[in-house]
Write a protein that holds these residues in place. Sequence first.
Motif, mmCIF file in Angstrom:
data_model
loop_
_atom_site.group_PDB
_atom_site.id
_atom_site.type_symbol
_atom_site.label_atom_id
_atom_site.label_comp_id
_atom_site.label_asym_id
_atom_site.label_seq_id
_atom_site.Cartn_x
_atom_site.Cartn_y
_atom_site.Cartn_z
ATOM 1 N N GLU A 89 -9.295 4.701 11.042
ATOM 2 C CA GLU A 89 -10.008 3.807 10.137
ATOM 3 C C GLU A 89 -9.395 3.818 8.735
ATOM 4 O O GLU A 89 -9.245 2.767 8.105
ATOM 5 C CB GLU A 89 -11.487 4.208 10.066
ATOM 6 C CG GLU A 89 -12.304 3.850 11.291
ATOM 7 C CD GLU A 89 -12.052 4.771 12.491
ATOM 8 O OE1 GLU A 89 -12.462 4.412 13.598
ATOM 9 O OE2 GLU A 89 -11.455 5.849 12.296
ATOM 10 N N GLU A 90 -9.027 4.990 8.244
ATOM 11 C CA GLU A 90 -8.403 5.072 6.922
ATOM 12 C C GLU A 90 -7.029 4.404 6.939
ATOM 13 O O GLU A 90 -6.644 3.707 5.993
ATOM 14 C CB GLU A 90 -8.276 6.527 6.481
ATOM 15 C CG GLU A 90 -7.787 6.681 5.053
ATOM 16 C CD GLU A 90 -7.749 8.124 4.595
ATOM 17 O OE1 GLU A 90 -7.403 8.349 3.423
ATOM 18 O OE2 GLU A 90 -8.056 9.024 5.408
ATOM 19 N N ALA A 92 -6.120 1.943 8.879
ATOM 20 C CA ALA A 92 -6.356 0.497 8.922
ATOM 21 C C ALA A 92 -6.709 -0.048 7.548
ATOM 22 O O ALA A 92 -6.234 -1.120 7.141
ATOM 23 C CB ALA A 92 -7.462 0.177 9.926
ATOM 24 N N GLU A 93 -7.529 0.666 6.816
ATOM 25 C CA GLU A 93 -7.921 0.214 5.487
ATOM 26 C C GLU A 93 -6.735 0.184 4.537
ATOM 27 O O GLU A 93 -6.578 -0.751 3.738
ATOM 28 C CB GLU A 93 -9.015 1.141 4.931
ATOM 29 C CG GLU A 93 -9.564 0.712 3.574
ATOM 30 C CD GLU A 93 -10.156 -0.690 3.598
ATOM 31 O OE1 GLU A 93 -10.053 -1.387 2.561
ATOM 32 O OE2 GLU A 93 -10.699 -1.109 4.648
ATOM 33 N N MET A 94 -5.861 1.171 4.620
ATOM 34 C CA MET A 94 -4.679 1.207 3.763
ATOM 35 C C MET A 94 -3.738 0.049 4.092
ATOM 36 O O MET A 94 -3.097 -0.518 3.201
ATOM 37 C CB MET A 94 -3.968 2.547 3.919
ATOM 38 C CG MET A 94 -4.773 3.722 3.406
ATOM 39 S SD MET A 94 -3.969 5.322 3.701
ATOM 40 C CE MET A 94 -2.708 5.288 2.433
ATOM 41 N N ARG A 96 -4.714 -2.901 5.319
ATOM 42 C CA ARG A 96 -5.360 -4.127 4.840
ATOM 43 C C ARG A 96 -5.208 -4.293 3.334
ATOM 44 O O ARG A 96 -5.120 -5.420 2.836
ATOM 45 C CB ARG A 96 -6.841 -4.111 5.230
ATOM 46 C CG ARG A 96 -7.076 -4.292 6.724
ATOM 47 C CD ARG A 96 -8.519 -4.142 7.093
ATOM 48 N NE ARG A 96 -8.693 -4.128 8.539
ATOM 49 C CZ ARG A 96 -9.547 -3.343 9.185
ATOM 50 N NH1 ARG A 96 -10.305 -2.495 8.505
ATOM 51 N NH2 ARG A 96 -9.635 -3.391 10.499
ATOM 52 N N GLU A 97 -5.183 -3.194 2.610
ATOM 53 C CA GLU A 97 -5.005 -3.267 1.154
ATOM 54 C C GLU A 97 -3.657 -3.880 0.792
ATOM 55 O O GLU A 97 -3.499 -4.428 -0.301
ATOM 56 C CB GLU A 97 -5.133 -1.871 0.548
ATOM 57 C CG GLU A 97 -6.561 -1.343 0.541
ATOM 58 C CD GLU A 97 -6.644 0.108 0.081
ATOM 59 O OE1 GLU A 97 -5.576 0.706 -0.195
ATOM 60 O OE2 GLU A 97 -7.765 0.629 -0.010
ATOM 61 N N ASP A 120 -11.826 0.676 14.321
ATOM 62 C CA ASP A 120 -11.960 -0.521 13.486
ATOM 63 C C ASP A 120 -10.563 -1.018 13.139
ATOM 64 O O ASP A 120 -9.938 -0.579 12.176
ATOM 65 C CB ASP A 120 -12.729 -0.180 12.215
ATOM 66 C CG ASP A 120 -12.895 -1.385 11.304
ATOM 67 O OD1 ASP A 120 -12.753 -2.521 11.801
ATOM 68 O OD2 ASP A 120 -13.140 -1.188 10.094
ATOM 69 N N CYS A 121 -10.053 -1.931 13.967
ATOM 70 C CA CYS A 121 -8.692 -2.440 13.788
ATOM 71 C C CYS A 121 -8.727 -3.968 13.825
ATOM 72 O O CYS A 121 -9.785 -4.569 13.952
ATOM 73 C CB CYS A 121 -7.763 -1.892 14.869
ATOM 74 S SG CYS A 121 -8.279 -2.304 16.547
ATOM 75 N N ASP A 122 -7.553 -4.578 13.721
ATOM 76 C CA ASP A 122 -7.491 -6.044 13.658
ATOM 77 C C ASP A 122 -7.189 -6.693 15.002
ATOM 78 O O ASP A 122 -7.423 -7.884 15.179
ATOM 79 C CB ASP A 122 -6.433 -6.464 12.637
ATOM 80 C CG ASP A 122 -6.780 -5.972 11.242
ATOM 81 O OD1 ASP A 122 -7.751 -6.494 10.660
ATOM 82 O OD2 ASP A 122 -6.104 -5.058 10.744
#
Length: 221
Positions: A89-90, A92-94, A96-97, A120-122
């Motif tokens: 999850e972390e 993926a968030e990095m 997306r940023e 939680d991925c795309d």
Amino acid sequence: MKFDLHVHSNCSDGRDEVRTILRAAARRGLAGLSITDHDTLQGSLKALKIIREEKLDLILIPGGEVTTDEGHLLVLGVQELPPRGRSPEETAEMAREQGGITIVPHPYHPFRHAIGRIPDCDAVEVYNSKHLFGIANARARRGAKKRQLPMVAGSDSHFAATVGLGVTEIEAADAEEAVAAIRAGHTRVVGKRTPPRFFIGNTVQSIYTIVRKGVRRGRKV
């Protein structure tokens, strides 16, 4: 337009050079690909340079296969890979940023550093060409449908000879549009299984690594 979103070069554990892979992709009619070496963008950077120098009609989506604390996660469309060892999850968030996306590859394959779940991925790799029996692919497809996540395919190629066996059809004029199309779920999955001679050795090596780690843990207890 056909894209292979999961390819390894000799910048990590693949056998062939980036130039050889790109020429193979062009011969097979791919519109684009992503060089997803383990925890490095080196293969992608080399590919971009070669495509420009040789004026190859290929779209290169920069990416890599990042080692999270649970397993591997594909990160595409970024200028810098998230560091290894973070949670899916972390990671993926990095991504997306930076405007990138993450794809969970081979999420349920027992010998492929699979995360073992769909985080939680795309998008979800629902067709991996190196799945001999297709059971893990079918489970990934069910999971993606349940989560209503976009579906993609990849060859997971470690040889130029197998590039393009796992194809995601996308309408895109460049890497940015390809990433946006995947994120929006505008994809179609097409694939052929990798001939066993290309991945049996990799599977045996993976099993050996797992057994060796188990023996080491046993000695420490």
